[in-house]
Each structure stands twice: as C-alpha cells, then as structure tokens.
Design an enzyme around this catalytic site. Structure first.
Site, mmCIF file in Angstrom:
data_model
loop_
_atom_site.group_PDB
_atom_site.id
_atom_site.type_symbol
_atom_site.label_atom_id
_atom_site.label_comp_id
_atom_site.label_asym_id
_atom_site.label_seq_id
_atom_site.Cartn_x
_atom_site.Cartn_y
_atom_site.Cartn_z
ATOM 1 N N SER A 47 1.021 -7.733 -4.564
ATOM 2 C CA SER A 47 1.491 -7.082 -3.346
ATOM 3 C C SER A 47 0.698 -5.841 -3.012
ATOM 4 O O SER A 47 0.972 -5.181 -2.021
ATOM 5 C CB SER A 47 2.942 -6.686 -3.523
ATOM 6 N N THR A 149 5.562 -2.635 -2.722
ATOM 7 C CA THR A 149 4.606 -1.587 -2.360
ATOM 8 C C THR A 149 4.549 -0.516 -3.435
ATOM 9 O O THR A 149 5.589 -0.118 -3.946
ATOM 10 C CB THR A 149 5.088 -0.926 -1.055
ATOM 11 N N THR A 167 -0.188 -1.315 0.027
ATOM 12 C CA THR A 167 0.534 -2.591 -0.009
ATOM 13 C C THR A 167 -0.214 -3.675 0.760
ATOM 14 O O THR A 167 -1.006 -3.369 1.651
ATOM 15 C CB THR A 167 1.940 -2.422 0.634
ATOM 16 N N ARG A 177 0.351 -7.629 11.634
ATOM 17 C CA ARG A 177 1.653 -6.990 11.361
ATOM 18 C C ARG A 177 1.454 -5.707 10.537
ATOM 19 O O ARG A 177 0.695 -5.693 9.579
ATOM 20 C CB ARG A 177 2.558 -7.964 10.599
ATOM 21 N N THR A 200 10.074 1.582 -0.216
ATOM 22 C CA THR A 200 9.612 0.198 -0.377
ATOM 23 C C THR A 200 10.760 -0.730 -0.001
ATOM 24 O O THR A 200 11.925 -0.353 -0.101
ATOM 25 C CB THR A 200 9.099 -0.053 -1.818
ATOM 26 N N GLY A 201 10.407 -1.917 0.456
ATOM 27 C CA GLY A 201 11.433 -2.872 0.891
ATOM 28 C C GLY A 201 11.014 -3.494 2.199
ATOM 29 O O GLY A 201 9.817 -3.670 2.457
ATOM 30 N N GLY A 203 9.937 -3.348 5.604
ATOM 31 C CA GLY A 203 9.375 -2.302 6.462
ATOM 32 C C GLY A 203 10.069 -2.195 7.815
ATOM 33 O O GLY A 203 10.331 -1.093 8.305
HETATM 34 C C1 SD4 Z 1 6.293 -3.660 4.118
HETATM 35 N N1 SD4 Z 1 7.564 -2.096 2.802
HETATM 36 O O1 SD4 Z 1 5.149 -3.929 4.466
HETATM 37 C C2 SD4 Z 1 6.485 -3.041 2.761
HETATM 38 C C3 SD4 Z 1 6.678 -4.143 1.735
HETATM 39 C C4 SD4 Z 1 7.361 -3.759 0.471
HETATM 40 O O2 SD4 Z 1 8.644 -4.383 -1.308
HETATM 41 O O3 SD4 Z 1 7.530 -2.623 0.131
HETATM 42 N N2 SD4 Z 1 7.859 -4.696 -0.273
HETATM 43 O O4 SD4 Z 1 7.272 -3.892 4.805
#
Ligand code: SD4
Length: 319
Positions: A47, A149, A167, A177, A200-201, A203
């Site tokens: 990732s 991320t 990330t 995107r 993180t998570g 987005g």
């Molecule tokens: C995103 N926040 O591109 C990032 C992805 C991520 O755990 O953190 N995944 O949305």
C-alpha cells in the site's frame, strides 16, 4: 526531548531508523523522510511505494505529503507514477513558495527535473493481487485489509515538529483518484507550537472531517493527544453514520510538542508505532470502543512477527 509516532506496524523499522536520528539530535524533517522512505522501499507492503497495489488500469499511482511545523510549509504529490520515493519529492516541493502541490504528469516532470530516482513501482506480486481481485469481482472500494497508508509525526530535540505520509491509496481506484493522504488538514497536519496528526483509512470519509487539522486544533485548545484523537474520530464517525448511514475506516495518531501521544480508530485492530526518549520503538494495537473511545495495548511479539509473515506469504496465482 524527542518523539515519533507512525501508523501501522509496517512503520516499525522506519521509526527505529528515524528515532536513532532524533536521539542523536537529528532534524524532525530528516527523520520523518527517512522513516517513510524505509516503508516505501520495502516491496512487501502493498500500500506504500514499491510494491503498492495498482489502480483499475493496473498502474501504481502514489500520493505523498510533507509538512514542516515550524514554517507551516506543505508539499505534496498526488497520482504520481514511476518514482521511487514520493515522500522525498513532497518534501522538496514543500520548499517551493508556490506550485508546492503537484499531480500526475506535472509531479513527474518536477521529479525528473530535480533528479529523483525513477523506478517501475509495479511488482509481479502486485500484479498477482490485481488478477486475483479481478476474478473476485469485488466492486466496493475500501481500504484493503493489510493495505494502509504510512503516516508519521516527529518531534526533534529543538522542538520542531513534522508530519509526512505516503500511500498507493485504495486498490483498484480510478485513474487520477486522490485520497486524503496528500491533502493538508485531512491526511496530515503539523504545527510546532502545538503538535501533529496523521490519518489512515477511507480517504473520502477522512476528508469530510479534515480530521488531522481537527486533532491539532483540539490539542491547541488544551486537550491531551489521546482525548483529541478520540474526540475527532468519535465525532466524525457519528456524523457520517447519522447523515449517510455508514462511516468508512477512520484511524488517527497524534503527538503534541511535549512528546505526549494518542491514537483513535473506529475499527478493531489499528496498529501504530511509538518511539520516545529513553524507550525502544513499540507497536500498539488500538481497538474501537463506544463513542470514539479507544483502548491501546502493546502488541505481542507474536503479533508483530505474524504481521510481516502474512504480508510476505505467497499470493495465489503469482508466478
Ligand atoms: C486513501 N487513506 O487513499 C488512504 C488509504 C489508507 O488504509 O489509508 N488505507 O484513502
């Protein structure tokens, strides 16, 4: 006094490297960059950087950012292809007075001009994940399990704070995107007068709350980083569920300029790494509780080893 906090167990080796620099009086910017580069270079973290999972066109498009908490300089790249260390490009951009956030081709042109290392970031392993996912025909775009991320917040001995992220975003995202990670205030924020935070998570949902800025703002009001993290995640999670029926994954970490830290999440099992003066780097696991409340426990050695083992396991269909 110095300290460092980073998202996910994958940051452990990078944090250890950054912490050693901070311990010797190194700069918070150098430590943050070194820590993130370590994760970008490791091919098995799918990732971030090399080995990152591709978009739906099978291209690896990367997002990264850097913020200097002394000057509030911000630099970021989004949807950049074929460069080894997006975080270093973001940091270099943070020193530009204008044009400091660049996307796609523009970011690549800047990186080329500045002599950054070009690299094909798509590995055979990432291709195997792509074909496997194609077969599964999963359509919902979400943070891929084990796909996360890296975000770091650093405090150096002179009191300077920085934040950095990197990330490949969401697996199978649309070309072009952009997630929260290169968005100041959403994916990261640092102010040496207060502290720093990173997220993180999902987005698309993290952006709705400008969650990193919100945490720093709450710390500025006097909240401990733990309280600030829990309040920001709890509020955003609640608002999203109330207005939209659901909330994506939201996980955050923060550190203030006294080296106190905090973390919060709305998922079960958000890992993060902390390093502080007089202590070895430690991995913690945060679990969501009621109303944004979280419990953070130190991860066992077994858990830490299993994390790497599962990341390095063969992918079905690879070869
Ligand atoms: C995103 N926040 O591109 C990032 C992805 C991520 O755990 O953190 N995944 O949305």
């Amino acid at each position: 006094m110095w300290g460092m906090i980073a998202t996910w167990r994958m940051a452990l080796e990078g944090v250890s490297k950054g912490a050693a620099m901070l311990e010797q009086g190194g700069d918070a910017g150098d430590a943050a960059e070194a820590a993130v580069r370590e994760v970008e270079d490791f091919p098995y973290y799918k990732s971030v950087g090399y080995g990152g999972l591709p978009n739906e066109d099978m291209e690896v498009e990367l997002d990264a950012a850097y913020m200097d908490g002394d000057t509030l300089d911000v630099g970021a790249v989004a949807a950049i292809r074929d460069y080894a260390n997006p975080v270093s490009i973001a940091r270099r951009l943070s020193r530009e007075p204008v044009n400091s956030v660049l996307t796609g081709e523009g970011a690549e042109r800047f990186a080329h001009k500045e002599g950054f290392e070009r690299k094909n970031m798509l590995t055979d392993r990432a291709k195997a994940f792509y074909w496997k996912r194609k077969k599964e025909e999963e359509t919902e775009l979400k943070p891929y399990k084990g796909h996360d991320t890296v975000g770091v917040v650093c405090l150096d001995q002179r009191g300077k704070m920085t934040a950095a992220t990197s990330t490949s975003g969401l697996f199978m995202k649309k070309k072009g995107r952009v997630g929260d990670s290169p968005m100041v205030g959403s994916g990261f924020y640092a102010d040496s007068k207060v502290g720093g935070a990173t997220a993180t998570g999902l987005g698309e949902d993290l952006m709705k709350g400008c969650v990193s800025y919100e945490i720093v703002r709450l710390m500025k009001e006097g909240l401990h980083p733990q309280e600030a993290c829990e309040r920001a995640v709890g509020l955003l999670d609640r608002e999203l569920k109330e207005r939209r029926g659901k909330a994506g994954d939201l996980s955050v970490i923060a550190m203030n300029n006294k080296g106190e830290w905090g973390a919060a999440t709305n998922i079960q099992g958000f890992s993060f790494v902390v390093s502080a003066e007089g202590e070895a780097s430690k991995v913690y696991l945060a679990m969501a509780g009621e109303d944004g409340r979280c419990t953070c426990e130190e991860a066992s050695n077994q858990w830490i080893e299993d994390y790497v083992r599962t990341r390095m396991a063969p992918v079905e269909g690879q070869g």
